[in-house]
Design a protein around this motif. Sequence first.
Motif, short mmCIF file in Angstrom:
data_model
loop_
_atom_site.label_atom_id
_atom_site.label_comp_id
_atom_site.label_asym_id
_atom_site.label_seq_id
_atom_site.Cartn_x
_atom_site.Cartn_y
_atom_site.Cartn_z
N ASP A 148 0.82 -1.21 0.00
CA ASP A 148 0.00 0.00 0.00
C ASP A 148 0.85 1.27 0.00
N VAL A 149 2.14 1.16 0.34
CA VAL A 149 2.99 2.34 0.36
C VAL A 149 4.06 2.29 -0.72
N LYS A 150 3.88 1.47 -1.73
CA LYS A 150 4.82 1.44 -2.83
C LYS A 150 4.83 2.78 -3.56
N THR A 151 6.01 3.17 -4.05
CA THR A 151 6.17 4.46 -4.70
C THR A 151 6.78 4.27 -6.09
N ALA B 265 12.39 2.62 -2.00
CA ALA B 265 11.66 1.38 -2.29
C ALA B 265 10.19 1.48 -1.96
N TYR B 266 9.83 2.25 -0.93
CA TYR B 266 8.45 2.27 -0.45
C TYR B 266 7.79 3.64 -0.53
N THR B 267 8.47 4.66 -0.03
CA THR B 267 7.88 6.00 -0.01
C THR B 267 8.99 7.04 0.07
N ARG B 268 8.72 8.20 -0.52
CA ARG B 268 9.69 9.29 -0.44
C ARG B 268 9.83 9.84 0.98
N TRP B 269 8.87 9.53 1.85
CA TRP B 269 9.00 9.94 3.25
C TRP B 269 10.24 9.32 3.90
N ASP B 270 10.73 8.22 3.34
CA ASP B 270 11.93 7.60 3.89
C ASP B 270 13.17 8.47 3.72
N ALA B 271 13.05 9.53 2.93
CA ALA B 271 14.17 10.48 2.83
C ALA B 271 14.48 11.11 4.19
N ILE C 84 15.35 4.76 13.10
CA ILE C 84 15.92 4.67 11.76
C ILE C 84 16.38 3.25 11.44
N SER C 85 17.22 2.70 12.30
CA SER C 85 17.80 1.38 12.06
C SER C 85 16.75 0.28 12.10
N HIS C 86 15.82 0.40 13.05
CA HIS C 86 14.77 -0.61 13.19
C HIS C 86 13.86 -0.64 11.97
N ASN C 87 13.42 0.51 11.50
CA ASN C 87 12.55 0.53 10.33
C ASN C 87 13.28 0.06 9.08
N PHE C 88 14.58 0.33 9.02
CA PHE C 88 15.39 -0.11 7.88
C PHE C 88 15.46 -1.64 7.81
N ILE C 89 15.47 -2.30 8.97
CA ILE C 89 15.48 -3.77 8.99
C ILE C 89 14.23 -4.33 8.31
N HIS C 90 13.08 -3.77 8.67
CA HIS C 90 11.82 -4.34 8.17
C HIS C 90 11.49 -3.89 6.75
N ASN C 91 11.87 -2.68 6.40
CA ASN C 91 11.58 -2.14 5.07
C ASN C 91 12.77 -1.34 4.59
N PRO C 92 13.77 -2.01 3.99
CA PRO C 92 14.97 -1.29 3.52
C PRO C 92 14.58 -0.09 2.66
N TYR C 93 15.29 1.01 2.87
CA TYR C 93 14.85 2.28 2.31
C TYR C 93 15.01 2.39 0.79
N PRO D 1 4.59 -6.85 11.49
CA PRO D 1 5.95 -6.31 11.46
C PRO D 1 6.33 -5.62 10.15
N LYS D 2 5.70 -5.98 9.03
CA LYS D 2 6.07 -5.39 7.75
C LYS D 2 5.31 -4.11 7.45
N ALA D 3 4.40 -3.71 8.30
CA ALA D 3 3.69 -2.45 8.07
C ALA D 3 4.67 -1.29 8.17
N HIS D 4 4.64 -0.42 7.20
CA HIS D 4 5.60 0.68 7.13
C HIS D 4 5.33 1.69 8.24
N TRP D 5 6.37 2.38 8.68
CA TRP D 5 6.23 3.32 9.80
C TRP D 5 5.23 4.44 9.49
N THR D 6 5.06 4.78 8.23
CA THR D 6 4.10 5.83 7.87
C THR D 6 2.66 5.37 7.95
N ARG D 7 2.44 4.06 8.15
CA ARG D 7 1.07 3.53 8.19
C ARG D 7 0.65 3.04 9.57
#
Length: 310
Positions: A10-13, A19-25, A71-80, A256-262
């Motif tokens: 749902d957060v593919k960009t 990889a998922y969203t520009r918010w990861d910038a 930062i590091s934790h979210n990167f594990i589940h959804n590499p930026y 666990p795979k739900a993105h931090w923005t969701r």
Amino acid sequence: MPAEPLRIEDVKTDSRIFAYTRWDAIPVALGVAHFAYFWLMFYLFPRAPLWVMLILGFIYAVSISWNINGISHNFIHNPYFRSPLANRLFSVMESVACCFSQSYYDVVHMQHHKGNSDRQDENGDTVDWLSIYRHGHDGQAENPWTYTFLSFFRDNPAEIARELGKRGPEEARWGKVELGAFIACLATVALLNWHYILFFLPFMYFGHCLSYLNGYYLHYGGNPDKPIAWGVSSYHKLYNWVWFYNGYHAEHHFRPKAHWTRMEALHRQIQDVQQREGVRVIKPPHALGFLDPDLPPRSETAGTTTPATS
């Protein structure tokens, strides 16, 4: 029953970089800033008064926990990044900034999700190496003081390396590269200014202790027997904005795979079930979980929960 849980797609960009969203910038930029801060402290040490360096050291210690849990934790589940090489380079940078291998952290964290802070089995062991029950007694959670200040010394690098090796030789090789990178940086700093390394190491250790303190209250009072209640959540707004929604921890362990923005959307989606199942929610940020007015005694941690509220 709640609606079907959010899907990570749902957060593919359409970004060519992310990889998922520009918010990861945002976490990427702050990860770079944390890496720069690591070197800035070294540069300022012979130039700034001690009282300034003590403040900067304390900020660095807090930033280790902030980076690890955000930062590091979210990167594990959804590499930026879309690029595998960019993800590898970011992983090496994070290893230096936080003073431990990102790949090793990945192994430990995946083991955490396998056990979800489980209780001891009949042999006194836990699946989760980070479980707050692993070194507890009589089925209770461990004392937060010992968990916070001793967990740093309990990691078994050889065991972590063996588990990483099961992912293939390339993963094992990158784990060694990351370890080598931050050890080489610390060795270089020590050779250039051994006074600084004596100043730096206590703050590095304290930063990891703060991360363990944060982790303790991410699960203290949770229910290891209910997947939806494995974690303990905090909906403190400033905390979640700064720590990239680390406060939504019951939601994170449930998906666990739900993105931090969701995280907020996921919470709204499953909130009714959470309340019915007694998901524990605390008012302060997790690092200050000991200040929660409804904190249960450790004798009740095996089953006592507090209903979830927004």
